[in-house]
Design an enzyme around this catalytic site. Structure first.
Site, short mmCIF file in Angstrom:
data_model
loop_
_atom_site.label_atom_id
_atom_site.label_comp_id
_atom_site.label_asym_id
_atom_site.label_seq_id
_atom_site.Cartn_x
_atom_site.Cartn_y
_atom_site.Cartn_z
N LYS A 76 1.05 -1.44 0.22
CA LYS A 76 -0.31 0.07 -0.20
C LYS A 76 1.08 1.10 -0.16
CE LYS A 76 -3.94 1.96 2.77
NZ LYS A 76 -4.95 1.62 4.03
N SER A 151 -9.65 1.42 3.16
CA SER A 151 -8.72 2.19 1.83
C SER A 151 -7.45 1.40 1.58
CB SER A 151 -7.88 2.84 3.21
OG SER A 151 -6.66 2.75 3.66
N SER A 175 -9.43 -1.13 6.69
CA SER A 175 -9.00 -0.81 5.24
C SER A 175 -8.23 -1.82 5.03
CB SER A 175 -7.73 -0.10 5.53
OG SER A 175 -8.14 1.32 5.29
#
Ligand code: GLN
EC number: 6.3.5.7
Length: 470
Positions: A76, A151, A175
């Site tokens: 990420k 996310s 997330s």
């Protein structure tokens, strides 16, 4: 495809020279070239030639190598990577080239794992759909009209699209679990302190956790074994010894007790998701677990507690980018991030602190007690990850409140600190993935991975991949 295999299978294939690391990396980049113009999982792709050179070195290496040596992975874009752009999906950091490495990245580099890309996400972790990004939304490989979740949407979509073998995500309030469930992969939110946060750009520091995302509980166990542990650079990392997670995977579930909060399966939950959860309950019963119904009425306050404390912490963390002390340009923050900074600074200001921030922290203590209560009697709590299937891109952007409701099941574990494993458990009639989560006591990841693995031994959901990926 090689990337359909588990980490252990790929490792064995490399050792027995059934295929080379060069072929594995070529396949990974091939899939990025074929699919990512439609999925948009990546913000930055690492130069292919550089990675191929490393792959050839892996092939020619004589040394014993680790399970993750030569294994392609993505991060990420919240982790700092020396010399590689790190954006947190925000234009504020669009040109930021870090000078140092996040601990989790460094650990993987030291094992010889190969970084392929820095992936899309909601900017700063603010969101649950990877639409709140300055790099365009990530599309769900199962239905390109729909969001991948967030996310950590980029990493999840990349695993689902076979553009990597595994990923490192970050979970502040869902997330890792939310995009895992919506992209049909497995993801683990670890106990607070289990994995070093050094080098992870902070969203809400007391909620942030770093965890593995992969195709199965087994893969997550292999990764966690290698990234967990005390880090001198993160004073909040736990000194608790790191179990050999993979050695617990094959334990039978007989006698394990799982709690099912029945009151959370009512209003607001999609019927197909509810049915998939109930089917999973039957499966667990078949393989020897005891399931009992409980209630968790405190969940009514979960979103309120989370969406006071998280904005408070993020308003403090993002103060370094607001242009007052350093040279960043605050006009580059997205609307969602500005909203959170405003709510956070408001709730922390004199006169409002007691009414909002302190009250939310008191309620947080009640959540800790509620979880402790149930987890003192049960090994795990089973519940959905998302209340609905993945939404259509753009559908909720104009309705921020509705967007936050999607976090109902995932925002209470972080304030408490407990671990939670998201596992695929079915599909809707439109073939959209459904996930469930298994929540455990602090530092019982081995048990959750064991339960998840046993479930994956008797189900095939996690092996399915999207139709467009051939
Ligand atoms: N969707 C939640 C939020 O917007 C969780 C995000 C996260 O875990 N980073 O805050």
């Amino acid at each position: 495809m090689i990337t359909d295999k588990s980490i252990k299978e790929i490792h064995l294939g490399l050792r027995k020279k059934e295929f080379s690391c060069e072929e594995l990396i070529k396949e990974t980049y091939g899939n990025i070239e074929k699919y990512d113009s439609r999925i948009n999982s990546a913000i930055t792709i690492v130069d292919k030639k550089t990675v191929l050179d490393k792959a050839r070195q892996t092939d020619n290496g004589k040394k014993e190598f680790d399970l993750l040596t030569g294994m392609p992975f993505v991060l990420k874009d919240v982790y700092v990577t020396r010399g590689i752009r790190t954006t947190c999906a925000s234009n504020v950091l669009a040109d930021y080239i870090p000078q140092y490495d996040a601990t989790v990245y460094k650990k993987l580099l030291d094992l010889g794992a190969l970084l392929i890309g820095k992936m899309n996400q909601d900017a700063w972790g603010h969101g649950g759909s990877t639409e709140n990004t300055d790099f365009g939304p990530t599309h769900n490989p199962w239905d390109l009209k729909r969001v991948a979740g967030g996310s950590s949407g980029g990493p999840a979509a990349a695993i689902s699209g076979r553009m990597t073998v595994f990923a490192i995500g970050e979970d502040t309030g869902g997330s890792i679990r939310n995009p895992a469930a919506w992209c049909n992969i497995t993801g683990l939110k670890v106990t607070c302190g289990r994995v070093s946060r050094y080098g992870a750009i902070a969203y809400a520091s007391s909620f942030d956790t770093i965890g593995p995302m992969g195709k199965s509980a087994e893969d997550c166990a292999v990764i966690l074994e290698r990234i967990a542990g005390k880090d001198p650079y993160d004073a909040t990392s736990s000194p608790a010894s790191v179990p050999k997670y993979t050695s617990f995977l094959n334990k039978p579930l007989k006698g394990r007790k799982i709690a099912l909060p029945k009151d959370l399966l009512g209003k607001g939950l999609d019927v197909e998701i509810k049915n998939a959860i109930l089917k999973a309950v039957n499966k667990f019963a078949e393989i020897g677990a005891e399931i009992e119904e409980v209630t968790m009425p405190i969940f009514d306050y979960g979103l309120a507690v989370y969406y006071v404390i998280a904005p408070c912490e993020t308003s403090s963390n993002l103060a370094r980018y607001d242009g007052i002390r350093y040279g960043f340009d605050r006009s580059k923050f997205t609307e969602e991030t500005i909203r959170r900074i405003m709510i956070g600074t408001y709730a922390l200001s004199a006169g409002y602190y007691d009414a909002f921030y302190r009250k939310a922290q008191k309620a947080r203590t009640l959540f800790i007690k509620a979880y402790q209560d149930i987890l003192s009697k049960y090994d795990a709590i089973l519940m959905p990850v998302n209340p609905t299937p993945p939404t259509v891109i753009g559908e909720l952007m104009s309705d921020p409140l509705q967007n936050l409701l999607a976090d109902f099941y995932t925002v209470t574990q972080n304030p408490v600190g407990v671990p939670s494993l998201a596992v695929p458990c079915g599909f809707t009639k439109d073939k959209l993935p459904i996930g469930m989560q298994l929540i455990g006591k602090m530092f019982t990841e081995e048990l959750l991975l064991n339960i998840g693995h046993q479930y994956q031994q008797v189900t095939e959901w996690h092996k399915q991949k999207p139709d467009i990926i051939s």
